[in-house]
Design a protein around this motif. Structure first.
Motif, short mmCIF file in Angstrom:
data_model
loop_
_atom_site.label_atom_id
_atom_site.label_comp_id
_atom_site.label_asym_id
_atom_site.label_seq_id
_atom_site.Cartn_x
_atom_site.Cartn_y
_atom_site.Cartn_z
N ILE A 57 0.84 -1.20 0.00
CA ILE A 57 0.00 0.00 0.00
C ILE A 57 0.87 1.25 0.00
O ILE A 57 0.62 2.20 -0.75
N ASP A 58 1.93 1.25 0.81
CA ASP A 58 2.86 2.39 0.82
C ASP A 58 3.53 2.56 -0.53
O ASP A 58 3.74 3.69 -1.00
N PHE A 59 3.88 1.45 -1.17
CA PHE A 59 4.49 1.50 -2.50
C PHE A 59 3.53 2.15 -3.49
O PHE A 59 3.93 2.97 -4.33
N SER A 60 2.25 1.80 -3.40
CA SER A 60 1.24 2.35 -4.30
C SER A 60 1.08 3.85 -4.13
O SER A 60 0.80 4.57 -5.10
N LYS A 61 1.24 4.32 -2.90
CA LYS A 61 1.03 5.74 -2.63
C LYS A 61 2.00 6.63 -3.41
O LYS A 61 1.71 7.78 -3.69
N GLY A 62 3.12 6.08 -3.76
CA GLY A 62 4.08 6.88 -4.52
C GLY A 62 3.79 6.92 -6.00
O GLY A 62 4.47 7.63 -6.75
N HIS A 63 2.76 6.17 -6.45
CA HIS A 63 2.49 6.08 -7.89
C HIS A 63 1.05 6.36 -8.28
O HIS A 63 0.76 6.55 -9.46
N LEU A 64 0.14 6.37 -7.30
CA LEU A 64 -1.27 6.50 -7.62
C LEU A 64 -1.93 7.63 -6.82
O LEU A 64 -1.56 7.89 -5.67
N VAL A 65 -2.93 8.26 -7.43
CA VAL A 65 -3.73 9.26 -6.72
C VAL A 65 -4.49 8.54 -5.60
O VAL A 65 -4.73 7.33 -5.67
N ASN A 66 -4.90 9.28 -4.60
CA ASN A 66 -5.43 8.69 -3.37
C ASN A 66 -6.57 7.69 -3.58
O ASN A 66 -6.58 6.60 -3.02
N TYR A 67 -7.56 8.02 -4.44
CA TYR A 67 -8.72 7.14 -4.58
C TYR A 67 -8.42 5.84 -5.33
O TYR A 67 -9.22 4.92 -5.32
N LYS A 68 -7.25 5.76 -5.97
CA LYS A 68 -6.86 4.54 -6.68
C LYS A 68 -6.01 3.61 -5.81
O LYS A 68 -5.75 2.46 -6.19
N ILE A 69 -5.59 4.09 -4.64
CA ILE A 69 -4.73 3.28 -3.78
C ILE A 69 -5.51 2.12 -3.17
O ILE A 69 -6.64 2.31 -2.70
N PRO A 70 -4.97 0.91 -3.20
CA PRO A 70 -5.68 -0.24 -2.63
C PRO A 70 -6.00 -0.03 -1.15
O PRO A 70 -5.17 0.50 -0.40
N THR A 71 -7.19 -0.43 -0.77
CA THR A 71 -7.55 -0.38 0.65
C THR A 71 -7.35 -1.74 1.31
O THR A 71 -7.28 -1.82 2.54
N ARG A 72 -7.28 -2.78 0.51
CA ARG A 72 -7.05 -4.12 1.06
C ARG A 72 -6.23 -4.94 0.07
O ARG A 72 -6.46 -4.89 -1.13
N ILE A 73 -5.24 -5.66 0.63
CA ILE A 73 -4.41 -6.55 -0.20
C ILE A 73 -4.42 -7.93 0.42
O ILE A 73 -4.16 -8.10 1.62
N GLU A 74 -4.75 -8.92 -0.39
CA GLU A 74 -4.78 -10.30 0.07
C GLU A 74 -3.71 -11.09 -0.66
O GLU A 74 -3.59 -11.01 -1.88
N PHE A 75 -2.93 -11.84 0.10
CA PHE A 75 -1.83 -12.62 -0.48
C PHE A 75 -2.30 -14.05 -0.76
O PHE A 75 -2.92 -14.70 0.09
N LEU A 76 -2.01 -14.52 -1.97
CA LEU A 76 -2.38 -15.87 -2.38
C LEU A 76 -1.14 -16.60 -2.89
O LEU A 76 -0.16 -15.97 -3.33
N GLU A 77 -1.18 -17.94 -2.83
CA GLU A 77 -0.08 -18.72 -3.40
C GLU A 77 -0.14 -18.74 -4.91
O GLU A 77 0.87 -18.83 -5.59
N GLU A 78 -1.37 -18.64 -5.45
CA GLU A 78 -1.56 -18.64 -6.90
C GLU A 78 -2.90 -17.98 -7.21
O GLU A 78 -3.87 -18.14 -6.46
#
Length: 512
Positions: A471-492
């Motif tokens: 999410i912090d990485f995204s903040k450096g590249h995207l406007v606020n409303y495009k930044i992910p609010t949730r990230i889920e990690f999957l094996e595939e």
């Protein structure tokens, strides 16, 4: 002209030329032509005639090639079907498609026997030997059973083909059915022939080429680009039964392949397979990507690693399928699907069907000899998709000043955050640039305040990477409303049989 007639012409000009190689066995154009003739002859002897529908439920093999070209030679309408489908999925397509005969592998017979009572139109099941030692004589489908070897062995070589019209239906491709039941796109002989020829000409695929066919042959991407296009000009097909990076690299090097076509996930797997090595990829001069958007970071990493030009294109079943490719005679543009191939027009329009200004986003529409006749037995859906000769793709796109088209995203996948449009692909492109992200898919999730929020599913190669890190990485590249609010990690990430990431499966998991 149709592709089966073109095969005859090529076989007459270059009878000894190798048409395909499968499991070390080489088959010439003359031998392929003979098998096609005999198959068509035997199908006619069984009572099948021009216009009858048959299903082809076969994996990548000579069975598929011979059955396809033989059926088309008799004027039959071919319905390619994914062998991995469940009995219910098969039943719908076979029943809706009015199928009279099914060519399939012997390992599929038990599944088909379970739905035979739902298929009163089916007169014959033609079994192809998988090498699994299955006895078709004892199968529940007797007396409807025939074997592929029996048909090809007994057919007449001097079979007299019927007269076919360019507008006769040749193939019905059932869409993946992301909403509702799958729709059968009716493709004419002209649709199939013109797209194969235009793709081959546009990409310079010729008789010297050796094309790796690792995509599923039942999918239209493989059908046109990896099968019909090279056979159009006397090339050689290197048939791989099922994609694996190791098999692709081995075949490419052993058989001196020159062209490879795949979806983005295949290129990702190839990259992972050669990490830290200096890869050899035969004599491959051109790699082709389609089926899904190619992340720019993946494209650049592949070209840097393999030192091979990668041309991204675009297509859909309803357009046979190709409409655009990055040209090979001038610079390709990363992130673009390229320019219109020969004889095909692409245009971006607004809600009223009016062309938008250069650089503006709208819906991509397509016109050309490759555009389908309509959906089988679905006149209302046909009217929605085809308007004034144009096919409305449902994809949002823009065109730059040089005529290069950029797919922004699927119209139905757009996320609305507080009244602002967010296209999943632009968020995915950002996350793909993170050094530890291998795969990513973005969807919209219901949100009580903003309407929807951005949710990401990612596969990483470092277990220490956290949701906050990305999410912090995204903040450096995207406007606020495009930044992910949730990230889920999957094996595939979930994928279909061509390797395309299935966002709809992720949406279903969120909403269930």
């Amino acid at each position: 002209m149709n592709i089966s007639d073109q095969l005859s012409i090529t076989a007459k000009k270059n009878p000894a030329k190798i048409a395909y190689i499968f499991e070390e066995a080489e088959t010439s154009y003359l031998d392929l032509e003979g098998a096609v003739q005999r198959f068509a002859s035997s199908m006619e002897a069984l009572g099948y005639k021009k216009g009858d529908h048959i299903a082809l439920i076969v994996g990548n093999s000579p069975y598929y090639v011979i059955s396809l070209y033989g059926a088309l030679r008799l004027g039959l309408v071919v319905i390619p079907v994914n062998p991995m489908y469940t009995a219910n999925e098969l039943s719908y397509i076979l029943h809706n498609g009015d199928v009279k005969a099914i060519i399939t592998m012997d390992v599929m017979l038990e599944k088909l026997a379970s739905i035979d009572q739902d298929l009163p139109s089916v007169k014959h099941y033609i079994s192809c030997d998988s090498g699994a030692g299955i006895s078709v004589q004892e199968n529940l489908l007797q007396p409807k059973m025939k074997t592929f070897s029996e048909l090809v062995g007994k057919g007449e070589g001097d079979f007299e083909r019927p007269v076919l019209d360019d507008q006769d239906t040749a193939i019905i491709l059932y869409t993946s059915g992301t909403t509702g039941k799958p729709k059968g796109a009716m493709l004419s002989h002209e649709n199939i022939y013109s797209n194969a020829k235009d793709v081959a000409d546009y990409l310079g695929i010729n008789g010297k080429d050796r094309m790796i066919a690792a995509l599923p042959m039942f999918h239209v991407f493989c059908l046109t680009v990896s099968l019909n296009a090279p056979l159009m000009n006397g090339g050689t097909i290197l048939i791989i039964p099922k994609f694996s990076p190791a098999d692709v690299l081995r075949v490419a090097n052993e058989r001196e392949a020159t062209v490879f076509a795949g979806v983005p996930t295949m290129y990702n797997y190839l990259l992972q397979a050669v990490k830290g090595q200096k890869p050899k990829f035969g004599n491959v001069r051109l790699c082709i990507s389609g089926g899904a958007a190619m992340p720019v970071s993946l494209l650049e990493a592949f070209e840097e690693t393999f030192h091979i030009q990668l041309s991204e294109g675009y297509g859909l079943s309803e357009a046979s399928p190709v409409t655009c490719f990055n040209p090979i005679d001038r610079p390709r543009k990363a992130g673009s699907i390229g320019t219109s191939i020969w004889n095909v027009e692409n245009k971006v329009v607004d809600l009223f069907g009016e062309e938008v200004e250069t650089g503006e986003v709208g819906e991509l529409i397509v016109r050309g000899p490759n555009v389908m006749k309509g959906y089988y037995k679905m006149p209302e859906e046909t009217e929605v998709a085809l308007k004034d000769g144009w096919l409305y793709t449902g994809d949002m796109a823009r065109v730059d000043e040089d005529g290069y088209v950029y797919i922004v995203d699927r119209k139905k996948d757009m996320i609305l955050v507080g009244g602002y449009n967010v296209y999943p692909r632009e968020v995915e492109e950002v996350l793909y640039t993170h050094p530890n992200v291998i795969e990513v898919a973005v969807i919209g999730e219901p949100h009580p305040e903003s309407g929807e929020s951005v949710t990401c599913f990612v596969v990483v190669d470092d277990a220490e990477i956290s949701e906050k890190d990305l999410i912090d990485f995204s903040k450096g590249h995207l406007v606020n409303y495009k930044i992910p609010t949730r990230i889920e990690f999957l094996e595939e990430l979930p994928k279909n049989t061509t390797g395309k990431i299935l966002r709809r499966s992720l949406k279903s998991s969120v909403n269930s």
